[in-house]
Enzyme design. Structure first.
Site, mmCIF file in Angstrom:
data_model
loop_
_atom_site.group_PDB
_atom_site.id
_atom_site.type_symbol
_atom_site.label_atom_id
_atom_site.label_comp_id
_atom_site.label_asym_id
_atom_site.label_seq_id
_atom_site.Cartn_x
_atom_site.Cartn_y
_atom_site.Cartn_z
ATOM 1 N N SER A 1 0.842 -1.178 0.128
ATOM 2 C CA SER A 1 0.050 -0.034 -0.119
ATOM 3 C C SER A 1 1.007 1.336 -0.073
ATOM 4 O O SER A 1 2.318 1.132 0.285
ATOM 5 C CB SER A 1 -0.818 -0.020 1.319
ATOM 6 O OG SER A 1 -1.423 1.065 1.460
ATOM 7 N N TYR B 1 -2.280 -0.131 10.730
ATOM 8 C CA TYR B 1 -2.260 -0.411 9.278
ATOM 9 C C TYR B 1 -0.938 -0.372 8.585
ATOM 10 O O TYR B 1 -0.514 -1.287 7.714
ATOM 11 C CB TYR B 1 -3.472 0.287 8.523
ATOM 12 C CG TYR B 1 -3.715 0.237 7.236
ATOM 13 C CD1 TYR B 1 -4.285 -1.243 6.908
ATOM 14 C CD2 TYR B 1 -3.206 0.811 6.149
ATOM 15 C CE1 TYR B 1 -4.400 -1.487 5.334
ATOM 16 C CE2 TYR B 1 -3.440 0.628 4.943
ATOM 17 C CZ TYR B 1 -4.118 -0.481 4.610
ATOM 18 O OH TYR B 1 -4.537 -0.869 3.230
#
Length: 267
Positions: free
Chosen positions: A140, A153
Protein backbone atom coordinates in the site's frame (compact mmCIF):
# COMPACT_ATOMS: atom_id res chain seq x y z
CA UNK A 1 -0.20 -30.34 -16.59
CA UNK A 2 -2.66 -27.96 -18.21
CA UNK A 3 -1.31 -25.43 -20.72
CA UNK A 4 -3.69 -22.71 -19.49
CA UNK A 5 -2.02 -20.45 -16.93
CA UNK A 6 -3.74 -19.92 -13.59
CA UNK A 7 -3.85 -17.31 -10.85
CA UNK A 8 -5.15 -17.69 -7.28
CA UNK A 9 -6.51 -14.44 -5.83
CA UNK A 10 -7.40 -13.79 -2.21
CA UNK A 11 -9.96 -11.10 -1.56
CA UNK A 12 -11.59 -12.12 -4.83
CA UNK A 13 -15.07 -11.21 -3.66
CA UNK A 14 -14.72 -7.46 -4.15
CA UNK A 15 -12.52 -4.50 -4.98
CA UNK A 16 -9.01 -5.09 -6.28
CA UNK A 17 -9.36 -8.88 -6.14
CA UNK A 18 -12.54 -8.86 -8.20
CA UNK A 19 -11.16 -6.55 -10.85
CA UNK A 20 -7.89 -8.49 -11.11
CA UNK A 21 -9.84 -11.73 -11.51
CA UNK A 22 -11.81 -10.26 -14.41
CA UNK A 23 -8.65 -8.78 -15.95
CA UNK A 24 -6.74 -12.07 -15.96
CA UNK A 25 -9.78 -14.12 -17.04
CA UNK A 26 -10.24 -11.83 -20.05
CA UNK A 27 -6.69 -12.72 -21.05
CA UNK A 28 -7.34 -16.44 -20.97
CA UNK A 29 -6.18 -17.34 -17.47
CA UNK A 30 -7.91 -19.81 -15.18
CA UNK A 31 -8.82 -17.86 -12.04
CA UNK A 32 -9.12 -19.05 -8.47
CA UNK A 33 -11.28 -16.89 -6.22
CA UNK A 34 -10.69 -17.02 -2.47
CA UNK A 35 -12.52 -14.99 0.16
CA UNK A 36 -14.61 -15.32 3.29
CA UNK A 37 -17.37 -13.54 1.38
CA UNK A 38 -18.98 -16.34 -0.61
CA UNK A 39 -21.74 -14.12 -2.01
CA UNK A 40 -19.12 -11.68 -3.24
CA UNK A 41 -17.18 -14.45 -4.95
CA UNK A 42 -20.33 -15.60 -6.72
CA UNK A 43 -20.82 -12.09 -8.06
CA UNK A 44 -17.23 -12.06 -9.32
CA UNK A 45 -17.66 -15.48 -10.91
CA UNK A 46 -20.85 -14.38 -12.66
CA UNK A 47 -19.09 -11.26 -13.96
CA UNK A 48 -16.39 -13.45 -15.50
CA UNK A 49 -18.93 -15.92 -16.87
CA UNK A 50 -16.56 -17.99 -19.00
CA UNK A 51 -16.35 -21.15 -16.94
CA UNK A 52 -12.65 -20.68 -16.15
CA UNK A 53 -13.07 -19.98 -12.44
CA UNK A 54 -12.84 -21.87 -9.19
CA UNK A 55 -14.20 -20.66 -5.84
CA UNK A 56 -12.93 -21.55 -2.39
CA UNK A 57 -13.93 -20.03 0.92
CA UNK A 58 -10.68 -19.13 2.67
CA UNK A 59 -9.89 -17.40 5.93
CA UNK A 60 -6.30 -16.32 5.30
CA UNK A 61 -5.61 -16.39 9.04
CA UNK A 62 -5.87 -20.20 8.99
CA UNK A 63 -2.57 -21.78 7.90
CA UNK A 64 -4.02 -25.25 7.25
CA UNK A 65 -6.88 -23.76 5.25
CA UNK A 66 -4.31 -22.26 2.90
CA UNK A 67 -2.94 -25.70 2.01
CA UNK A 68 -6.43 -27.04 1.46
CA UNK A 69 -7.40 -24.12 -0.78
CA UNK A 70 -4.29 -24.21 -2.95
CA UNK A 71 -4.36 -27.99 -3.33
CA UNK A 72 -7.98 -27.81 -4.43
CA UNK A 73 -7.24 -25.02 -6.86
CA UNK A 74 -4.24 -26.82 -8.32
CA UNK A 75 -6.44 -29.83 -9.11
CA UNK A 76 -9.13 -27.61 -10.64
CA UNK A 77 -6.50 -25.76 -12.70
CA UNK A 78 -5.07 -28.93 -14.21
CA UNK A 79 -2.12 -29.31 -11.86
CA UNK A 80 -0.58 -25.86 -12.12
CA UNK A 81 -0.56 -22.57 -10.25
CA UNK A 82 1.40 -19.81 -11.97
CA UNK A 83 0.57 -16.86 -9.72
CA UNK A 84 -0.65 -16.41 -6.17
CA UNK A 85 -1.99 -12.91 -5.58
CA UNK A 86 -1.84 -12.30 -1.82
CA UNK A 87 -4.41 -9.53 -1.86
CA UNK A 88 -6.86 -9.97 1.04
CA UNK A 89 -6.70 -7.19 3.60
CA UNK A 90 -8.66 -5.08 6.05
CA UNK A 91 -8.14 -1.57 7.41
CA UNK A 92 -8.96 0.47 10.46
CA UNK A 93 -7.92 4.01 11.24
CA UNK A 94 -7.73 6.41 14.14
CA UNK A 95 -5.07 7.28 16.73
CA UNK A 96 -3.16 4.20 17.84
CA UNK A 97 -3.87 4.82 21.52
CA UNK A 98 -7.58 4.60 20.74
CA UNK A 99 -7.43 1.43 18.62
CA UNK A 100 -9.08 -1.53 20.41
CA UNK A 101 -6.83 -4.55 20.88
CA UNK A 102 -9.25 -6.73 18.94
CA UNK A 103 -9.02 -4.49 15.87
CA UNK A 104 -5.22 -4.45 16.02
CA UNK A 105 -4.98 -8.22 16.43
CA UNK A 106 -7.38 -8.85 13.56
CA UNK A 107 -5.54 -6.50 11.22
CA UNK A 108 -2.19 -8.11 12.01
CA UNK A 109 -3.69 -11.56 11.53
CA UNK A 110 -5.24 -10.78 8.13
CA UNK A 111 -2.81 -8.28 6.61
CA UNK A 112 0.46 -9.76 7.80
CA UNK A 113 0.05 -13.32 9.08
CA UNK A 114 -2.31 -14.08 6.21
CA UNK A 115 0.27 -12.94 3.66
CA UNK A 116 3.06 -14.90 5.35
CA UNK A 117 0.91 -18.05 5.49
CA UNK A 118 -0.02 -17.57 1.85
CA UNK A 119 3.63 -17.38 0.87
CA UNK A 120 4.45 -20.54 2.81
CA UNK A 121 1.62 -22.46 1.22
CA UNK A 122 2.27 -21.12 -2.28
CA UNK A 123 5.97 -21.96 -2.54
CA UNK A 124 5.73 -25.62 -3.52
CA UNK A 125 3.08 -24.89 -6.14
CA UNK A 126 4.96 -21.96 -7.66
CA UNK A 127 8.21 -23.90 -7.73
CA UNK A 128 6.53 -26.48 -9.99
CA UNK A 129 5.75 -23.83 -12.61
CA UNK A 130 8.98 -21.83 -12.28
CA UNK A 131 10.61 -20.06 -13.95
CA UNK A 132 7.83 -17.65 -14.75
CA UNK A 133 5.71 -18.16 -11.66
CA UNK A 134 5.10 -15.30 -9.25
CA UNK A 135 3.95 -14.36 -5.78
CA UNK A 136 2.38 -10.90 -5.81
CA UNK A 137 1.66 -9.24 -2.47
CA UNK A 138 -0.62 -6.26 -1.97
CA UNK A 139 1.15 -3.62 0.12
CA UNK A 140 0.00 0.00 0.00
CA UNK A 141 0.88 3.66 -0.04
CA UNK A 142 0.73 3.03 3.72
CA UNK A 143 3.74 0.75 3.23
CA UNK A 144 5.71 3.67 1.82
CA UNK A 145 4.79 6.46 4.24
CA UNK A 146 3.95 6.12 7.91
CA UNK A 147 0.82 8.24 8.06
CA UNK A 148 -0.84 9.59 11.21
CA UNK A 149 -4.07 7.82 12.08
CA UNK A 150 -2.95 4.63 10.35
CA UNK A 151 -0.18 3.33 12.61
CA UNK A 152 -1.25 -0.30 12.88
CA UNK A 153 -2.30 -0.51 9.24
CA UNK A 154 1.01 1.02 8.13
CA UNK A 155 2.87 -1.50 10.28
CA UNK A 156 1.21 -4.38 8.44
CA UNK A 157 1.89 -2.94 5.00
CA UNK A 158 5.52 -2.11 5.77
CA UNK A 159 5.74 -5.72 6.92
CA UNK A 160 4.39 -6.92 3.57
CA UNK A 161 7.06 -4.94 1.74
CA UNK A 162 9.76 -6.37 4.00
CA UNK A 163 8.47 -9.90 3.48
CA UNK A 164 8.49 -9.32 -0.27
CA UNK A 165 12.11 -8.19 -0.27
CA UNK A 166 13.17 -11.18 1.85
CA UNK A 167 11.40 -13.69 -0.38
CA UNK A 168 12.80 -12.05 -3.50
CA UNK A 169 16.20 -13.09 -2.17
CA UNK A 170 15.16 -16.46 -0.72
CA UNK A 171 13.26 -17.68 -3.77
CA UNK A 172 15.55 -16.34 -6.51
CA UNK A 173 17.29 -19.68 -6.90
CA UNK A 174 13.90 -21.37 -7.30
CA UNK A 175 13.02 -19.10 -10.22
CA UNK A 176 9.95 -17.67 -8.45
CA UNK A 177 9.33 -13.98 -8.96
CA UNK A 178 8.18 -12.03 -5.87
CA UNK A 179 6.82 -8.50 -6.04
CA UNK A 180 4.68 -6.07 -4.05
CA UNK A 181 2.16 -3.63 -5.42
CA UNK A 182 1.72 -0.36 -3.54
CA UNK A 183 -1.60 1.24 -4.49
CA UNK A 184 -2.33 4.80 -3.53
CA UNK A 185 -5.94 5.80 -2.93
CA UNK A 186 -8.07 3.35 -4.89
CA UNK A 187 -11.81 3.67 -5.40
CA UNK A 188 -12.88 0.64 -3.38
CA UNK A 189 -14.95 0.22 -0.19
CA UNK A 190 -11.69 -0.06 1.76
CA UNK A 191 -11.18 3.70 1.50
CA UNK A 192 -14.22 4.35 3.66
CA UNK A 193 -13.07 1.72 6.16
CA UNK A 194 -9.57 3.14 6.50
CA UNK A 195 -10.10 6.67 7.76
CA UNK A 196 -13.39 8.03 8.97
CA UNK A 197 -14.29 11.65 9.69
CA UNK A 198 -17.27 12.56 11.79
CA UNK A 199 -18.53 15.07 9.23
CA UNK A 200 -17.07 13.98 5.89
CA UNK A 201 -16.45 10.77 4.04
CA UNK A 202 -12.91 9.61 3.32
CA UNK A 203 -13.35 10.41 -0.38
CA UNK A 204 -14.32 13.99 0.46
CA UNK A 205 -11.31 14.33 2.75
CA UNK A 206 -8.97 13.12 0.00
CA UNK A 207 -10.54 15.34 -2.63
CA UNK A 208 -10.23 18.39 -0.37
CA UNK A 209 -6.57 17.56 0.23
CA UNK A 210 -5.91 17.33 -3.50
CA UNK A 211 -5.10 13.62 -3.45
CA UNK A 212 -5.76 11.46 -6.47
CA UNK A 213 -8.25 8.60 -6.25
CA UNK A 214 -7.50 5.98 -8.91
CA UNK A 215 -9.99 3.54 -10.43
CA UNK A 216 -9.57 -0.06 -9.35
CA UNK A 217 -8.81 -1.04 -12.94
CA UNK A 218 -5.46 0.76 -12.65
CA UNK A 219 -4.39 -1.80 -10.03
CA UNK A 220 -5.18 -4.81 -12.21
CA UNK A 221 -2.94 -3.50 -14.99
CA UNK A 222 -0.10 -3.09 -12.50
CA UNK A 223 -0.65 -6.62 -11.15
CA UNK A 224 -0.35 -7.89 -14.71
CA UNK A 225 2.85 -5.87 -15.16
CA UNK A 226 4.23 -7.23 -11.87
CA UNK A 227 3.62 -10.82 -12.99
CA UNK A 228 5.44 -10.20 -16.25
CA UNK A 229 8.05 -7.64 -15.15
CA UNK A 230 11.26 -7.60 -13.15
CA UNK A 231 10.71 -4.90 -10.53
CA UNK A 232 10.34 -5.58 -6.83
CA UNK A 233 7.89 -2.82 -5.87
CA UNK A 234 5.21 -1.34 -8.11
CA UNK A 235 3.27 1.81 -7.26
CA UNK A 236 -0.28 2.45 -8.45
CA UNK A 237 -1.43 6.01 -9.04
CA UNK A 238 0.39 9.34 -9.11
CA UNK A 239 0.14 9.88 -5.34
CA UNK A 240 1.93 6.62 -4.50
CA UNK A 241 4.54 7.16 -7.20
CA UNK A 242 5.24 10.69 -6.03
CA UNK A 243 5.59 9.66 -2.39
CA UNK A 244 7.87 6.74 -3.28
CA UNK A 245 10.13 9.23 -5.10
CA UNK A 246 10.04 11.79 -2.29
CA UNK A 247 10.69 9.19 0.41
CA UNK A 248 13.86 8.23 -1.41
CA UNK A 249 15.19 11.67 -2.30
CA UNK A 250 13.50 14.09 0.13
CA UNK A 251 12.64 12.11 3.25
CA UNK A 252 12.72 15.19 5.46
CA UNK A 253 10.05 16.88 3.34
CA UNK A 254 7.76 13.86 3.66
CA UNK A 255 8.30 13.69 7.41
CA UNK A 256 7.46 17.36 7.79
CA UNK A 257 4.36 16.98 5.65
CA UNK A 258 3.08 14.03 7.68
CA UNK A 259 3.62 15.94 10.91
CA UNK A 260 1.95 19.14 9.74
CA UNK A 261 -0.87 17.99 7.49
CA UNK A 262 -1.19 14.23 7.68
CA UNK A 263 -1.76 11.88 4.80
CA UNK A 264 -3.01 13.33 1.52
CA UNK A 265 -1.32 16.72 1.81
CA UNK A 266 -0.19 18.62 -1.26
CA UNK A 267 3.30 17.21 -1.66
Amino acid sequence: MSERKSIFITGGGSGIGRDAAIYFAERGWFVGLADIDEDGMRVTRDMINNGFTHMHRLDVRDREAWDEALNAFSIAAGGRIDVVFNNAGIANGGPLIENPQGEIDQMLAVNLNGVIYGAQAAHSHLKKTAPGSALINTASLAGIVGAPGLAAYCATKWGVRGLTESLDAEWAEDGIKVAAICPGFIDTPLIEQTLQDSNQSMKENLANAGAEISPVSDVSKVVWDAVHGDNLHYTVGKTAGRLMFLKRWLPGKVRKQMREQGVGGDL
